[in-house]
Design a protein around this motif. Structure first.
Motif, PDB file in Angstrom:
ATOM      1  N   THR A   1      39.132  49.965  44.876  1.00  0.00           N
ATOM      2  CA  THR A   1      38.869  48.672  44.253  1.00  0.00           C
ATOM      3  C   THR A   1      39.883  48.401  43.149  1.00  0.00           C
ATOM      4  O   THR A   1      40.032  49.213  42.240  1.00  0.00           O
ATOM      5  CB  THR A   1      37.450  48.629  43.673  1.00  0.00           C
ATOM      6  OG1 THR A   1      36.506  48.952  44.697  1.00  0.00           O
ATOM      7  CG2 THR A   1      37.133  47.240  43.126  1.00  0.00           C
ATOM      8  N   PRO A   2      40.567  47.265  43.189  1.00  0.00           N
ATOM      9  CA  PRO A   2      41.541  46.953  42.126  1.00  0.00           C
ATOM     10  C   PRO A   2      40.842  46.699  40.795  1.00  0.00           C
ATOM     11  O   PRO A   2      39.720  46.170  40.755  1.00  0.00           O
ATOM     12  CB  PRO A   2      42.242  45.686  42.637  1.00  0.00           C
ATOM     13  CG  PRO A   2      41.913  45.596  44.088  1.00  0.00           C
ATOM     14  CD  PRO A   2      40.586  46.268  44.265  1.00  0.00           C
ATOM     15  N   LEU A   3      41.498  47.063  39.739  1.00  0.00           N
ATOM     16  CA  LEU A   3      40.950  46.831  38.404  1.00  0.00           C
ATOM     17  C   LEU A   3      40.790  45.343  38.139  1.00  0.00           C
ATOM     18  O   LEU A   3      39.830  44.930  37.473  1.00  0.00           O
ATOM     19  CB  LEU A   3      41.863  47.468  37.351  1.00  0.00           C
ATOM     20  CG  LEU A   3      41.491  47.215  35.886  1.00  0.00           C
ATOM     21  CD1 LEU A   3      40.101  47.747  35.582  1.00  0.00           C
ATOM     22  CD2 LEU A   3      42.521  47.856  34.963  1.00  0.00           C
ATOM     23  N   SER A   4      41.703  44.530  38.665  1.00  0.00           N
ATOM     24  CA  SER A   4      41.614  43.085  38.444  1.00  0.00           C
ATOM     25  C   SER A   4      40.330  42.504  39.017  1.00  0.00           C
ATOM     26  O   SER A   4      39.723  41.600  38.427  1.00  0.00           O
ATOM     27  CB  SER A   4      42.819  42.390  39.070  1.00  0.00           C
ATOM     28  OG  SER A   4      42.896  42.676  40.473  1.00  0.00           O
ATOM     29  N   GLN A   5      39.868  43.039  40.154  1.00  0.00           N
ATOM     30  CA  GLN A   5      38.625  42.547  40.750  1.00  0.00           C
ATOM     31  C   GLN A   5      37.429  42.917  39.887  1.00  0.00           C
ATOM     32  O   GLN A   5      36.510  42.105  39.685  1.00  0.00           O
ATOM     33  CB  GLN A   5      38.456  43.127  42.156  1.00  0.00           C
ATOM     34  CG  GLN A   5      37.127  42.755  42.824  1.00  0.00           C
ATOM     35  CD  GLN A   5      36.974  43.382  44.191  1.00  0.00           C
ATOM     36  OE1 GLN A   5      37.905  43.397  44.981  1.00  0.00           O
ATOM     37  NE2 GLN A   5      35.787  43.914  44.464  1.00  0.00           N
ATOM     38  N   VAL A   6      37.400  44.147  39.382  1.00  0.00           N
ATOM     39  CA  VAL A   6      36.286  44.589  38.537  1.00  0.00           C
ATOM     40  C   VAL A   6      36.236  43.751  37.263  1.00  0.00           C
ATOM     41  O   VAL A   6      35.157  43.327  36.826  1.00  0.00           O
ATOM     42  CB  VAL A   6      36.424  46.078  38.219  1.00  0.00           C
ATOM     43  CG1 VAL A   6      35.348  46.517  37.223  1.00  0.00           C
ATOM     44  CG2 VAL A   6      36.326  46.906  39.490  1.00  0.00           C
ATOM     45  N   LYS A   7      37.395  43.488  36.666  1.00  0.00           N
ATOM     46  CA  LYS A   7      37.424  42.672  35.462  1.00  0.00           C
ATOM     47  C   LYS A   7      36.928  41.251  35.756  1.00  0.00           C
ATOM     48  O   LYS A   7      36.234  40.650  34.926  1.00  0.00           O
ATOM     49  CB  LYS A   7      38.838  42.628  34.895  1.00  0.00           C
ATOM     50  CG  LYS A   7      39.280  43.922  34.228  1.00  0.00           C
ATOM     51  CD  LYS A   7      40.651  43.774  33.585  1.00  0.00           C
ATOM     52  CE  LYS A   7      41.056  45.026  32.830  1.00  0.00           C
ATOM     53  NZ  LYS A   7      42.391  44.881  32.182  1.00  0.00           N
ATOM     54  N   CYS A   8      37.266  40.721  36.908  1.00  0.00           N
ATOM     55  CA  CYS A   8      36.800  39.382  37.283  1.00  0.00           C
ATOM     56  C   CYS A   8      35.279  39.361  37.411  1.00  0.00           C
ATOM     57  O   CYS A   8      34.619  38.419  36.965  1.00  0.00           O
ATOM     58  CB  CYS A   8      37.463  38.958  38.590  1.00  0.00           C
ATOM     59  SG  CYS A   8      37.112  37.259  39.085  1.00  0.00           S
TER      60      CYS A   8
END
Length: 329
Positions: A92-99
């Motif tokens: 899972t990309p960090l950008s997705q988790v932050k979103c």
């Protein structure tokens, strides 16, 4: 043609007595420079490379997974537990988790809420924000009519709702609860929307019919107490029903009127209070026997001790009651 050897003035065997008969030519025939093979220079081993004291090594960014775990740790989330229980978090990309985190903040959830919901449902960390989480939240607000004020409480209690597909799971479950069961305000039992109709609801309806309840009475029981869908058949419904019929000797219509019976603890509430009623020879209605506080229950036993079984018109057999959802099975 024989080559002429020229010997030095001092014989070789006199300069080196160990090799008295070895002679060497005066001229050496070396290959041309163009044919000479250049040996590559070997790098020094890393252990031998010494950087100057005033030289700082270049900074390197952490790997993506390590960066993701550090971000979750900064929120107070047990990242190692989430990774262990949901290994696909690795990809899972960090950008997705932050979103996802930012969207949950916009719904009113706090950091404390995130620490709970991510551990309860690590799938929430890997579900696409734009195609799964946001449509699910929109469905809860618009179609299930969960108010914006109550949405945080619903997600806090059942975060799995935000990982369900609207078309394949949430909407069919909503139509079943509204149409088949007849629940008008599904928002009051919104946590049920994450359940599967075929694997969760239908087996419990069929089980109650096998026990002798009519289809109509079964639907009435679930309409009056929708949380009944959440109880295990083997661990809850069966042992409590067997005790109700065999030990208590009650009629099925009492359960139709008060299906909340299955929500009370068998060992801490149902069994001990029934035994006390038997000892005092008092027959109380299910709501009075189970919903009353401990002090109120003992007062009822003293008041009706030695009395005969109440008639149908007695308040002891009253079937009008307030539904209580707070008891733990």
């Amino acid at each position: 043609m024989q080559e002429t050897l020229h010997f030095p003035a001092t014989p070789f065997h006199l300069r080196n007595p160990q090799f008295p008969f070895i002679s060497r030519p005066n001229r050496l025939h070396l290959p041309p420079k163009s044919s000479a093979v250049a040996l590559p220079s070997l790098p020094k081993p890393p252990s031998l490379i010494i950087s100057p004291e005033n030289e700082t090594p270049p900074a390197t960014s952490p790997p993506p997974l390590q960066e993701l775990l550090l971000y979750l740790d900064s929120l107070g989330v047990d990242s190692l537990y989430c990774l262990h229980s949901h290994p696909s978090l690795i990809f899972t990309p960090l950008s997705q988790v932050k979103c996802t985190v930012n969207f949950l903040f916009s719904l009113g959830l706090t950091v404390q809420d995130l620490r709970r919901v991510f551990v309860m449902c690590p799938d929430l960390l890997t579900s696409p924000t734009s195609t799964i989480i946001i449509p699910a939240a929109t469905f809860l607000l618009r179609e299930a009519q969960v108010g914006a004020v109550n949405l945080r409480h619903v997600i806090h209690r059942r975060p799995r709702l935000l990982t369900r597909s609207v078309g394949r799971q949430l909407r069919p479950t909503l139509y079943f609860l509204q149409g088949t069961i007849g629940i008008e305000n599904v928002a009051n039992c919104a946590s049920l929307l994450s359940c599967c109709v075929e694997s969760k609801f239908i087996p419990r309806i069929e089980y109650l019919q096998q026990l002798g309840f009519s289809y109509k009475d079964t639907i009435v029981m679930f309409r009056r107490f929708p949380a009944l869908f959440c109880y295990s058949i083997k661990e809850n419904l069966k042992p409590k029903f067997d005790y109700f019929v065999v030990e208590m000797g009650r009629e099925l219509k009492e359960l139709v009127a008060f299906p909340q019976y299955f929500s009370f603890s068998f060992d801490n509430r149902i069994k001990p209070r029934h035994k006390m009623c038997v000892e005092k020879q008092v027959c109380l209605s299910l709501p009075m026997m189970l919903k009353s506080s401990e002090a109120r229950f003992r007062d009822l036993l003293e008041v009706y001790c030695g009395s005969s079984i109440p008639v149908r018109a007695s308040p002891l057999w009253c079937t009008k009651y307030n539904i209580d959802h707070d008891h733990v099975s």
